[in-house]
Write a protein that holds these residues in place. Structure first.
Motif, PDB file in Angstrom:
ATOM      1  N   VAL A  24      16.462  11.329  -3.070  1.00 56.13           N
ATOM      2  CA  VAL A  24      15.468  12.229  -2.638  1.00 56.13           C
ATOM      3  C   VAL A  24      16.090  13.713  -2.877  1.00 56.13           C
ATOM      4  N   PRO A  25      15.741  14.737  -3.698  1.00 46.67           N
ATOM      5  CA  PRO A  25      16.099  15.992  -3.929  1.00 46.67           C
ATOM      6  C   PRO A  25      16.287  16.854  -2.551  1.00 46.67           C
ATOM      7  N   GLU A  26      17.075  17.877  -2.852  1.00 45.26           N
ATOM      8  CA  GLU A  26      17.284  18.711  -1.612  1.00 45.26           C
ATOM      9  C   GLU A  26      16.095  19.602  -1.507  1.00 45.26           C
ATOM     10  N   ILE A  27      15.586  20.148  -0.464  1.00 36.31           N
ATOM     11  CA  ILE A  27      14.425  20.930  -0.204  1.00 36.31           C
ATOM     12  C   ILE A  27      14.953  22.413  -0.450  1.00 36.31           C
ATOM     13  N   LEU A  37       2.370  21.824  -7.157  1.00 39.31           N
ATOM     14  CA  LEU A  37       1.757  21.536  -8.734  1.00 39.31           C
ATOM     15  C   LEU A  37       1.584  20.180  -8.940  1.00 39.31           C
ATOM     16  N   CYS A  38       2.268  19.237  -8.193  1.00 40.21           N
ATOM     17  CA  CYS A  38       1.992  17.707  -8.411  1.00 40.21           C
ATOM     18  C   CYS A  38       0.639  17.464  -7.733  1.00 40.21           C
ATOM     19  N   TRP A  87      10.014  12.812 -10.142  1.00 40.94           N
ATOM     20  CA  TRP A  87       8.890  13.650 -10.063  1.00 40.94           C
ATOM     21  C   TRP A  87       7.627  12.978 -10.670  1.00 40.94           C
ATOM     22  N   LEU A  88       7.893  12.192 -11.577  1.00 40.60           N
ATOM     23  CA  LEU A  88       7.061  11.453 -12.188  1.00 40.60           C
ATOM     24  C   LEU A  88       6.279  10.559 -11.209  1.00 40.60           C
ATOM     25  N   THR A  89       6.891   9.760 -10.381  1.00 39.69           N
ATOM     26  CA  THR A  89       6.591   8.967  -9.278  1.00 39.69           C
ATOM     27  C   THR A  89       5.767   9.818  -8.282  1.00 39.69           C
ATOM     28  N   VAL A  90       6.192  11.069  -7.865  1.00 39.47           N
ATOM     29  CA  VAL A  90       5.407  11.980  -7.198  1.00 39.47           C
ATOM     30  C   VAL A  90       4.075  12.262  -7.894  1.00 39.47           C
ATOM     31  N   ALA A  91       4.058  12.723  -8.974  1.00 37.84           N
ATOM     32  CA  ALA A  91       2.833  13.186  -9.732  1.00 37.84           C
ATOM     33  C   ALA A  91       1.828  11.898  -9.855  1.00 37.84           C
ATOM     34  N   LEU A  92       2.541  10.835  -9.984  1.00 38.25           N
ATOM     35  CA  LEU A  92       1.404   9.591 -10.255  1.00 38.25           C
ATOM     36  C   LEU A  92       1.048   9.108  -8.709  1.00 38.25           C
ATOM     37  N   PHE A 150       9.915   2.949   3.199  1.00 34.48           N
ATOM     38  CA  PHE A 150       9.223   3.794   4.380  1.00 34.48           C
ATOM     39  C   PHE A 150       8.868   4.836   3.605  1.00 34.48           C
ATOM     40  N   TYR A 151       9.805   5.696   3.000  1.00 29.10           N
ATOM     41  CA  TYR A 151       9.649   6.881   2.722  1.00 29.10           C
ATOM     42  C   TYR A 151       8.359   6.979   1.382  1.00 29.10           C
ATOM     43  N   TRP A 152       8.165   5.971   0.518  1.00 35.51           N
ATOM     44  CA  TRP A 152       7.120   5.973  -0.442  1.00 35.51           C
ATOM     45  C   TRP A 152       5.848   5.952   0.314  1.00 35.51           C
ATOM     46  N   VAL A 153       5.757   4.753   1.267  1.00 39.13           N
ATOM     47  CA  VAL A 153       4.699   4.425   2.030  1.00 39.13           C
ATOM     48  C   VAL A 153       4.219   5.773   2.718  1.00 39.13           C
ATOM     49  N   GLY A 154       5.045   6.404   3.344  1.00 36.07           N
ATOM     50  CA  GLY A 154       4.652   7.646   4.100  1.00 36.07           C
ATOM     51  C   GLY A 154       4.040   8.764   3.048  1.00 36.07           C
ATOM     52  N   VAL A 155       4.738   8.714   1.958  1.00 34.47           N
ATOM     53  CA  VAL A 155       4.444   9.894   0.866  1.00 34.47           C
ATOM     54  C   VAL A 155       2.788   9.570   0.471  1.00 34.47           C
ATOM     55  N   LEU A 156       2.748   8.048   0.239  1.00 32.12           N
ATOM     56  CA  LEU A 156       1.498   7.625  -0.375  1.00 32.12           C
ATOM     57  C   LEU A 156       0.133   8.106   0.687  1.00 32.12           C
ATOM     58  N   PHE A 157       0.442   7.962   2.055  1.00 32.32           N
ATOM     59  CA  PHE A 157      -0.606   8.161   2.891  1.00 32.32           C
ATOM     60  C   PHE A 157      -0.657   9.714   3.247  1.00 32.32           C
TER      61      PHE A 157
END
Length: 285
Positions: A24-27, A37-38, A87-92, A150-157
């Protein structure tokens, strides 16, 4: 010269999980800018596929869901943080999260006054399970497959919740897009003040801001793209093109400069060693 078996075993754990460091990138300001933007693209692109191209909610959800799974597979298989894959994953996932809420609302008639608390509870359950399993919700420690899951499930919700919350204010409560932008921008400002002025924890502050940027970006997208008679600026599909171009430019910039990648000498090897050994111990049992 003898080798400490504990150290050797620990090194084996590090070697085993080393390919999962820095997923995961730095904040930074770039992180938040691309994130907003996404979320904006998630709102406008879902509407474009559904309404403008006439695919309908069901087919749009299937297409975007398949694309999201492909991107997520690339992200999970990556050996480290790769800007374009992440970021492709985040956009989708932004588009897919939007479509989940839209399907429940438009397809099944579930009001956003119901979906908003439901997604809030699901997100809370995800965080609770994540904390119970890992004892941390920090995105600086996404170093193992379980944590990344866990991270991506959380992001989806967060995206589904943000979509529902934004629609609840702008549509069901009738505030309109511009007023909703103001409300969520003010909420993010409150979180920033609480973090920097009142020392609200970094993890709590991050996830609050992450949830709030979803309805902020979606409301911006609606305001910019919707017709003038509907209270927008009337840019239509040009909104997605403009924002996608901006995202692409920023991702290329980050790929070249590596401005959002943690330097190797900042990495806490001892902490990772302890985490990796605990992970291996848990998996063993």
């Amino acid at each position: 010269m003898t080798t400490d078996p504990t150290a050797a075993r620990g090194r084996a754990y590090v070697d085993r999980y080393a390919h999962l460091m820095n997923k995961v990138p730095e904040i930074t300001v770039y992180f938040w800018l691309i994130k907003v933007l996404c979320t904006t693209v998630g709102q406008t692109f879902a509407d474009y596929l559904d309404r403008t191209l006439g695919l309908g909610l069901t087919l749009t959800t299937i297409v975007i869901g398949a694309a999201f799974l492909v991107a997520l597979t690339l992200q999970l298989r990556a050996r480290h943080y790769v800007p374009w894959i992440y970021w492709l994953t985040v956009a989708l996932v932004s588009v897919f999260g939007t479509l989940i809420t839209d399907n429940l609302t438009a397809g099944y008639g579930v009001p956003t006054s119901v979906t908003t608390p439901v997604f809030a509870v699901l997100l809370a359950i995800t965080f609770a399970a994540w904390w119970k399993a890992e004892r941390t919700l920090s995105i600086h420690t996404i170093r193992t497959p379980r944590r990344e899951a866990f991270y991506w499930v959380g992001v989806l919700f967060t995206f589904a919740l943000g979509t529902a919350g934004g629609d609840l204010l702008s549509e069901q409560m009738g505030l309109g897009h511009l007023a909703t932008v103001t409300v969520f921008a003010a909420a993010i400002a409150v979180v920033a003040v609480a973090h920097y002025g009142l020392r609200l924890g970094a993890v709590v502050s991050f996830w609050l801001a992450y949830v709030l940027t979803r309805p902020l970006g979606a409301s911006i997208g609606d305001y910019v793209s919707q017709a003038r008679h509907a209270g927008g600026l009337g840019l239509g599909t040009a909104t997605s093109v403009i924002f996608l171009g901006t995202i692409l430019s920023l991702v290329v910039f980050l790929t070249v400069t590596r401005s959002d990648v943690t330097a190797d000498d900042e990495y806490d090897t001892e902490s990772f060693l302890a985490e990796a050994e605990a992970e291996a111990h848990t998996c063993h049992h």
